[in-house]
Design a protein around this motif. Structure first.
Motif: not given
Ligand code: HEM
Length: 276
Positions: A134, A174, A200-201, A205-208, A210
């Motif tokens: 992140r 991020t 969080v994936d 699977g999770d655009l926050k 990726a």
């Protein structure tokens, strides 16, 4: 007689056919990479895996060179840099380093060898890798130079005209405080459900978050990358205490080359544990 509309018609037909062909090649390439990733665990040597592919999966020599080149080009600096960023943060945050070491010790002890299955038992290690992805995503601008082939209407009404070069600024997402509270703070616990965080994936699977991209061009080496970095960090932290080098303090400034690098490469002091 020359009929220009005939040429146009043939072109009209050609474009979707070329698009379909390219699409098939990409899918084939992805399948072979993912297949190799699956088989690596059992067989060990990557080139052996490529050579052993049979039937529909069999690769020509040129394709094998292309796959190996992509793996080396795309897979080495990303994993090495992510490890470097994680170690830098662990040195800057000794409490996080101790907490991670305590988790490793509780799963394999202070000298036991660590494998993939052990990593799966280490939620704090996984949270640490996620937090490093992140704060320091190795590929901060996803989808380098994707070109839109048609006008695309977005859900917010904006239109991306055909021929536009588009990128996703994952770094900005991020580091956005409206998405991540105290986004500048390095805090692996935000991914620990047991500590009030969220799981969080990070695999698309999770655009926050990726950091490997998402969709059909998502990084095919994501699982390999995650497990490699986790294993490296776990082994380094299990065997050594990591601290700063006085003459070369840690500097988290970034520089974007092919991947996001530390502007000033990490210098670290390692003290072996369990030595008298
Ligand atoms: C922590 C490690 C890694 C990170 C953060 C990472 C990140 C990325 C990102 C952001 C992309 C672009 C996705 C997009 O365009 O939307 C990508 C693509 C790619 N990555 Fe990775 N990657 C990592 C490890 C690896 C490894 C280990 C391999 C191979 C062994 C690999 C092979 C590739 C390939 C071949 C592509 C191109 C896929 C395509 O264009 O369809 N990566 N990676």
């Amino acid at each position: 007689m020359f009929d220009p509309s005939g040429v146009e018609k043939r072109c009209d037909n050609l474009v979707p056919r070329v698009r379909k062909l390219v699409s098939e090649i990409i899918d084939e390439h992805r399948k072979s990479l993912e297949g190799c990733e699956r088989q690596l665990g059992d067989t060990g040597d990557f080139v052996d895996v490529l050579l052993s592919l049979k039937g529909e999966e069999k690769l020509s020599e040129d394709d094998m060179v292309a796959v190996l080149w992509e793996m080396i080009f795309r897979g080495t600096d990303t994993t090495a840099l992510l490890t470097e960023w994680a170690m830098a943060e662990l040195i800057l945050h000794p409490k996080i380093q101790s907490k991670l070491r305590a988790e490793i010790d509780s799963v394999v002890g202070s000298t036991g060898s660590i494998n993939d299955a052990d990593v799966a038992q280490m939620p704090y290690l996984q949270a640490l890798v996620k937090e490093t992805l992140r704060v320091h995503p190795p590929g901060p601008l996803l989808s380098w130079a994707r070109l839109s082939t048609d006008d695309i209407q977005l859900s917010n009404g904006m239109v991306v005209p055909a021929g536009t070069t588009a990128m996703v600024n994952m770094w900005a997402i991020t580091h956005d405080d409206s998405i991540w509270s105290n986004s500048e703070k390095f805090n692996p616990a935000r991914f620990m459900v047991s500590e009030g965080g969220v799981d969080v994936d990070v695999r698309g699977g999770d655009l926050k978050l990726a950091p490997f991209g998402a969709g059909r061009r998502v990084c095919p080496g994501k699982n390999l990358g995650l497990v490699t970095v986790s294993l490296w960090i776990a082994r380094l932290v299990q065997r050594f205490e990591w601290g700063p080098v006085d003459s070369s303090p840690i500097d988290l400034s970034e520089v974007l080359k092919l991947s996001l690098e530390m502007k000033k490469p990490l210098a670290a002091a390692a003290t072996a544990r369990n030595c008298v």
